[in-house]
Design a protein around this motif. Sequence first.
Motif, PDB file in Angstrom:
ATOM      1  N   LEU A 181       0.810  -1.216   0.000  1.00  0.00           N
ATOM      2  CA  LEU A 181       0.000   0.000   0.000  1.00  0.00           C
ATOM      3  C   LEU A 181       0.845   1.267   0.000  1.00  0.00           C
ATOM      4  CD1 LEU A 181      -3.022  -0.702   2.384  1.00  0.00           C
ATOM      5  CD2 LEU A 181      -2.979  -0.660  -0.097  1.00  0.00           C
ATOM      6  N   ILE A 182       1.971   1.242   0.714  1.00  0.00           N
ATOM      7  CA  ILE A 182       2.781   2.441   0.863  1.00  0.00           C
ATOM      8  C   ILE A 182       3.804   2.581  -0.260  1.00  0.00           C
ATOM      9  CG2 ILE A 182       4.373   3.645   2.425  1.00  0.00           C
ATOM     10  CD1 ILE A 182       2.940   2.198   4.737  1.00  0.00           C
ATOM     11  N   GLY A 183       4.152   1.453  -0.881  1.00  0.00           N
ATOM     12  CA  GLY A 183       5.116   1.497  -1.974  1.00  0.00           C
ATOM     13  C   GLY A 183       6.555   1.523  -1.497  1.00  0.00           C
ATOM     14  N   GLN A 184       6.818   0.856  -0.370  1.00  0.00           N
ATOM     15  CA  GLN A 184       8.164   0.797   0.181  1.00  0.00           C
ATOM     16  C   GLN A 184       8.626  -0.655   0.265  1.00  0.00           C
ATOM     17  OE1 GLN A 184      10.127   3.399   0.844  1.00  0.00           O
ATOM     18  NE2 GLN A 184       8.543   4.909   0.313  1.00  0.00           N
ATOM     19  N   PHE A 240       0.015   2.911  21.033  1.00  0.00           N
ATOM     20  CA  PHE A 240       1.070   2.222  20.292  1.00  0.00           C
ATOM     21  C   PHE A 240       1.049   2.505  18.796  1.00  0.00           C
ATOM     22  CE2 PHE A 240       0.974  -0.269  24.203  1.00  0.00           C
ATOM     23  CZ  PHE A 240       2.335  -0.439  24.452  1.00  0.00           C
ATOM     24  N   ILE A 241      -0.110   2.884  18.254  1.00  0.00           N
ATOM     25  CA  ILE A 241      -0.195   3.144  16.822  1.00  0.00           C
ATOM     26  C   ILE A 241       0.634   4.372  16.435  1.00  0.00           C
ATOM     27  CG2 ILE A 241      -2.222   4.650  16.870  1.00  0.00           C
ATOM     28  CD1 ILE A 241      -1.453   1.830  14.342  1.00  0.00           C
ATOM     29  N   PHE A 242       1.088   5.130  17.431  1.00  0.00           N
ATOM     30  CA  PHE A 242       1.968   6.280  17.180  1.00  0.00           C
ATOM     31  C   PHE A 242       3.120   5.898  16.260  1.00  0.00           C
ATOM     32  CE2 PHE A 242       5.863   8.566  18.014  1.00  0.00           C
ATOM     33  CZ  PHE A 242       5.491   9.895  18.113  1.00  0.00           C
ATOM     34  N   ASP A 243       3.772   4.772  16.549  1.00  0.00           N
ATOM     35  CA  ASP A 243       4.940   4.361  15.758  1.00  0.00           C
ATOM     36  C   ASP A 243       4.614   4.265  14.279  1.00  0.00           C
ATOM     37  OD1 ASP A 243       6.832   4.274  17.722  1.00  0.00           O
ATOM     38  OD2 ASP A 243       6.873   2.111  17.935  1.00  0.00           O
ATOM     39  N   ASN A 244       3.477   3.648  13.982  1.00  0.00           N
ATOM     40  CA  ASN A 244       3.123   3.453  12.582  1.00  0.00           C
ATOM     41  C   ASN A 244       2.698   4.748  11.916  1.00  0.00           C
ATOM     42  OD1 ASN A 244       1.747   1.397  10.353  1.00  0.00           O
ATOM     43  ND2 ASN A 244       3.301   0.498  11.682  1.00  0.00           N
ATOM     44  N   GLN A 245       1.984   5.573  12.637  1.00  0.00           N
ATOM     45  CA  GLN A 245       1.594   6.861  12.081  1.00  0.00           C
ATOM     46  C   GLN A 245       2.824   7.705  11.765  1.00  0.00           C
ATOM     47  OE1 GLN A 245      -0.987   8.281  15.197  1.00  0.00           O
ATOM     48  NE2 GLN A 245      -2.832   7.583  14.154  1.00  0.00           N
ATOM     49  N   LEU A 261       6.776  10.015   7.817  1.00  0.00           N
ATOM     50  CA  LEU A 261       8.127  10.047   7.260  1.00  0.00           C
ATOM     51  C   LEU A 261       8.097   9.906   5.749  1.00  0.00           C
ATOM     52  CD1 LEU A 261      10.017   7.703   9.773  1.00  0.00           C
ATOM     53  CD2 LEU A 261      10.290  10.175   9.570  1.00  0.00           C
ATOM     54  N   PHE A 262       7.356   8.907   5.277  1.00  0.00           N
ATOM     55  CA  PHE A 262       7.296   8.664   3.843  1.00  0.00           C
ATOM     56  C   PHE A 262       6.486   9.749   3.130  1.00  0.00           C
ATOM     57  CE2 PHE A 262       8.119   4.048   4.993  1.00  0.00           C
ATOM     58  CZ  PHE A 262       9.447   4.112   4.601  1.00  0.00           C
ATOM     59  N   TRP A 263       5.480  10.281   3.803  1.00  0.00           N
ATOM     60  CA  TRP A 263       4.694  11.365   3.220  1.00  0.00           C
ATOM     61  C   TRP A 263       5.581  12.586   2.954  1.00  0.00           C
ATOM     62  CZ3 TRP A 263      -0.107  11.240   1.296  1.00  0.00           C
ATOM     63  CH2 TRP A 263      -0.737  12.444   1.010  1.00  0.00           C
ATOM     64  N   LYS A 264       6.540  12.798   3.859  1.00  0.00           N
ATOM     65  CA  LYS A 264       7.491  13.907   3.719  1.00  0.00           C
ATOM     66  C   LYS A 264       8.691  13.536   2.842  1.00  0.00           C
ATOM     67  CE  LYS A 264       5.589  16.960   6.578  1.00  0.00           C
ATOM     68  NZ  LYS A 264       5.241  18.361   6.205  1.00  0.00           N
ATOM     69  N   ARG A 314      -5.426   4.532   4.556  1.00  0.00           N
ATOM     70  CA  ARG A 314      -5.621   5.983   4.461  1.00  0.00           C
ATOM     71  C   ARG A 314      -4.452   6.624   3.707  1.00  0.00           C
ATOM     72  NH1 ARG A 314      -9.659   8.546   6.877  1.00  0.00           N
ATOM     73  NH2 ARG A 314      -8.607  10.477   6.357  1.00  0.00           N
ATOM     74  N   TYR A 315      -3.245   6.127   3.964  1.00  0.00           N
ATOM     75  CA  TYR A 315      -2.069   6.663   3.266  1.00  0.00           C
ATOM     76  C   TYR A 315      -2.221   6.461   1.761  1.00  0.00           C
ATOM     77  CZ  TYR A 315       2.845   7.385   1.992  1.00  0.00           C
ATOM     78  OH  TYR A 315       4.013   7.842   1.429  1.00  0.00           O
ATOM     79  N   ARG A 316      -2.633   5.251   1.388  1.00  0.00           N
ATOM     80  CA  ARG A 316      -2.813   4.948  -0.034  1.00  0.00           C
ATOM     81  C   ARG A 316      -3.873   5.852  -0.653  1.00  0.00           C
ATOM     82  NH1 ARG A 316       0.080   2.392  -4.067  1.00  0.00           N
ATOM     83  NH2 ARG A 316      -1.336   1.541  -5.630  1.00  0.00           N
ATOM     84  N   LEU A 317      -4.989   6.025   0.062  1.00  0.00           N
ATOM     85  CA  LEU A 317      -6.066   6.874  -0.443  1.00  0.00           C
ATOM     86  C   LEU A 317      -5.606   8.322  -0.566  1.00  0.00           C
ATOM     87  CD1 LEU A 317      -9.103   5.421   1.554  1.00  0.00           C
ATOM     88  CD2 LEU A 317      -8.535   5.040  -0.864  1.00  0.00           C
TER      89      LEU A 317
END
Length: 246
Positions: free
Chosen positions: A148-151, A180-185, A190-193, A231-234
């Motif tokens: 989904l993220i392309g990494q 805990f979801i903080f880490d993933n968000q 990071l990738f969005w930037k 959501r990132y993919r969308l």
Amino acid sequence: MYEGKKVIVVMPAYKAALTLEKTYNEIPHDWVDDVILVDDHSPDNTVEVAKQIGIQHVIRHDKNKGYGGNQKTCYTKALELQGDIVIMLHPDYQYTPLLLKAMISIIGNGLYPVVFASRILGKGALKGGMPMYKYIANRILTLYQNILIGQKLSEYHTGYRAFSREVLEAVPFQECDDDFIFDNQMVLQLFWKKFEVGEVTCPTKYFEEASSINFKRSSIYGFGVLWYSLRYRLAKMGWTWDLMGK
């Protein structure tokens, strides 16, 4: 200092009294300028141990703010102290502090602005005692996220992470969740930037004193990972502008 850059280790702590000193003693202090410990209102004597062993910057939350809330305090204090390279090291001795030099040098020499210590590269996770259900979930979630993220990360769920100051100033980590979801968000941000992430192989240890979330909270975290990756993919497709979904 490393290559003229100030190095700070941040330690988000909760009930870490039994493992803190051993972790702290293995930190290469000739490479590290400051250590920050943030205690998330532990019921044990984590704060007292931290002060006894000489940690200069000890912060105790008046109430439990969660794992993500703890990290927010860690990174805010590290930026306040003008850290150029900031590494999160858990004080439960699950991750070896001996990798700090490698992670510091990667950022300090400008190879990557972010470094993750991966339990999945090599055979560190299962060899170190990671429960099989967590290993399988890790692999499934990571595959899903990479698509989904392309990494092509080996894992998204390690708690051993290093950041340049540029990254922490650019990424709005205060907008992330306090759990805990903080880490993933934060990874998504990071990738969005458009920051690149380097990885190093990390041996890990699973034992009674090491912190670990239970099956129920692991499941909640897993569903959160699925949701925010989607959501990132969308957002990348232009279907939503709100990456965090708040």
